[in-house]
Write a protein that holds these residues in place. Sequence first.
Motif, PDB file in Angstrom:
ATOM      1  N   ARG A  27       0.877  -1.165  -0.051  1.00 50.42           N
ATOM      2  CA  ARG A  27       0.026   0.020   0.255  1.00 50.42           C
ATOM      3  C   ARG A  27       0.810   1.416  -0.024  1.00 50.42           C
ATOM      4  O   ARG A  27       0.703   2.327  -0.787  1.00 50.42           O
ATOM      5  CB  ARG A  27      -0.935   0.085   0.997  1.00 50.42           C
ATOM      6  CG  ARG A  27      -1.973   0.916   1.326  1.00 50.42           C
ATOM      7  CD  ARG A  27      -2.796   1.090   2.343  1.00 50.42           C
ATOM      8  NE  ARG A  27      -2.788  -0.459   2.970  1.00 50.42           N
ATOM      9  CZ  ARG A  27      -3.142  -0.575   4.291  1.00 50.42           C
ATOM     10  NH1 ARG A  27      -3.093   0.304   5.278  1.00 50.42           N
ATOM     11  NH2 ARG A  27      -3.011  -1.945   4.761  1.00 50.42           N
ATOM     12  N   TYR A  28       1.909   1.165   0.528  1.00 50.56           N
ATOM     13  CA  TYR A  28       2.720   2.436   0.816  1.00 50.56           C
ATOM     14  C   TYR A  28       4.115   2.545  -0.055  1.00 50.56           C
ATOM     15  O   TYR A  28       4.935   3.357   0.007  1.00 50.56           O
ATOM     16  CB  TYR A  28       3.205   2.511   2.330  1.00 50.56           C
ATOM     17  CG  TYR A  28       2.011   2.767   3.150  1.00 50.56           C
ATOM     18  CD1 TYR A  28       1.170   4.114   3.109  1.00 50.56           C
ATOM     19  CD2 TYR A  28       1.716   1.879   3.945  1.00 50.56           C
ATOM     20  CE1 TYR A  28       0.165   4.279   4.011  1.00 50.56           C
ATOM     21  CE2 TYR A  28       0.234   2.082   4.940  1.00 50.56           C
ATOM     22  CZ  TYR A  28      -0.223   3.348   4.801  1.00 50.56           C
ATOM     23  OH  TYR A  28      -1.244   3.309   5.701  1.00 50.56           O
ATOM     24  N   GLU A  29       4.302   1.471  -1.118  1.00 53.67           N
ATOM     25  CA  GLU A  29       5.441   1.229  -1.542  1.00 53.67           C
ATOM     26  C   GLU A  29       5.586   2.357  -2.592  1.00 53.67           C
ATOM     27  O   GLU A  29       6.548   3.101  -3.012  1.00 53.67           O
ATOM     28  CB  GLU A  29       5.758   0.116  -2.501  1.00 53.67           C
ATOM     29  CG  GLU A  29       4.693  -0.370  -3.464  1.00 53.67           C
ATOM     30  CD  GLU A  29       4.627  -1.500  -4.128  1.00 53.67           C
ATOM     31  OE1 GLU A  29       5.753  -2.285  -3.991  1.00 53.67           O
ATOM     32  OE2 GLU A  29       3.737  -1.799  -5.048  1.00 53.67           O
ATOM     33  N   LEU A  30       4.373   3.072  -3.224  1.00 60.02           N
ATOM     34  CA  LEU A  30       4.525   4.086  -4.131  1.00 60.02           C
ATOM     35  C   LEU A  30       5.124   5.379  -3.622  1.00 60.02           C
ATOM     36  O   LEU A  30       5.878   6.242  -3.893  1.00 60.02           O
ATOM     37  CB  LEU A  30       3.362   4.474  -4.905  1.00 60.02           C
ATOM     38  CG  LEU A  30       2.922   3.480  -5.871  1.00 60.02           C
ATOM     39  CD1 LEU A  30       1.457   3.587  -6.337  1.00 60.02           C
ATOM     40  CD2 LEU A  30       4.111   3.245  -6.879  1.00 60.02           C
ATOM     41  N   TYR A  31       4.491   5.596  -1.955  1.00 61.59           N
ATOM     42  CA  TYR A  31       4.880   6.887  -1.353  1.00 61.59           C
ATOM     43  C   TYR A  31       6.169   6.725  -1.092  1.00 61.59           C
ATOM     44  O   TYR A  31       7.152   7.453  -1.049  1.00 61.59           O
ATOM     45  CB  TYR A  31       4.109   6.815  -0.047  1.00 61.59           C
ATOM     46  CG  TYR A  31       2.514   7.068  -0.263  1.00 61.59           C
ATOM     47  CD1 TYR A  31       2.032   8.360  -0.860  1.00 61.59           C
ATOM     48  CD2 TYR A  31       1.945   6.022  -0.145  1.00 61.59           C
ATOM     49  CE1 TYR A  31       0.662   8.451  -1.181  1.00 61.59           C
ATOM     50  CE2 TYR A  31       0.452   6.335  -0.373  1.00 61.59           C
ATOM     51  CZ  TYR A  31      -0.063   7.605  -0.662  1.00 61.59           C
ATOM     52  OH  TYR A  31      -1.404   7.805  -0.916  1.00 61.59           O
ATOM     53  N   LEU A  32       6.872   5.436  -0.888  1.00 61.73           N
ATOM     54  CA  LEU A  32       8.292   5.274  -0.201  1.00 61.73           C
ATOM     55  C   LEU A  32       9.207   5.612  -1.625  1.00 61.73           C
ATOM     56  O   LEU A  32      10.187   6.224  -1.760  1.00 61.73           O
ATOM     57  CB  LEU A  32       8.433   3.872   0.122  1.00 61.73           C
ATOM     58  CG  LEU A  32       8.160   3.644   1.596  1.00 61.73           C
ATOM     59  CD1 LEU A  32       8.267   2.298   2.164  1.00 61.73           C
ATOM     60  CD2 LEU A  32       8.426   4.543   2.630  1.00 61.73           C
TER      61      LEU A  32
ATOM     62  N   GLY B  97       8.427   7.530  -4.064  1.00 62.79           N
ATOM     63  CA  GLY B  97       8.403   8.733  -4.549  1.00 62.79           C
ATOM     64  C   GLY B  97       9.017   9.600  -3.727  1.00 62.79           C
ATOM     65  O   GLY B  97      10.092  10.476  -3.930  1.00 62.79           O
ATOM     66  N   ALA B  98       9.139   9.258  -2.531  1.00 60.99           N
ATOM     67  CA  ALA B  98      10.093   9.797  -1.209  1.00 60.99           C
ATOM     68  C   ALA B  98      11.706   9.553  -1.816  1.00 60.99           C
ATOM     69  O   ALA B  98      12.361  10.522  -1.600  1.00 60.99           O
ATOM     70  CB  ALA B  98       9.851   9.412   0.073  1.00 60.99           C
TER      71      ALA B  98
END
Length: 107
Positions: free
Chosen positions: A63-68, A70-71
């Motif tokens: 769920r959070y891999e795209l946010y990571l 991007g960061a």
Amino acid sequence: MTVARFIEGLRQANGIVAGLSEMPWRRFLAFNALGAALWVGLWVTLGTLAGNHIGTLYPAAQRYELYLLGAGGVALALVVVRHLLRRRAMEKGRLSRNPDDQHTPAR
């Protein structure tokens, strides 16, 4: 000695500090072995717990891999921009080329 195992940087300097402080080798061995056993025990326990709950952890990680990602991309872009700005400043002679004087202007 024991706590230094858990702090990056101190773990590598552990033996040097013990030698400089003239710690007896038997005492160093005892505290270093205790720290190593606790460090290994901690990571094995965390790995076992994570492995037992991989079904719960994996969807959260997805769920959070795209946010990571991007960061990480933003962090990489910032490093590249900083490098390019520093190189441009050096080419214009505004910064010293001496690594010890990086924060002082060239004379």
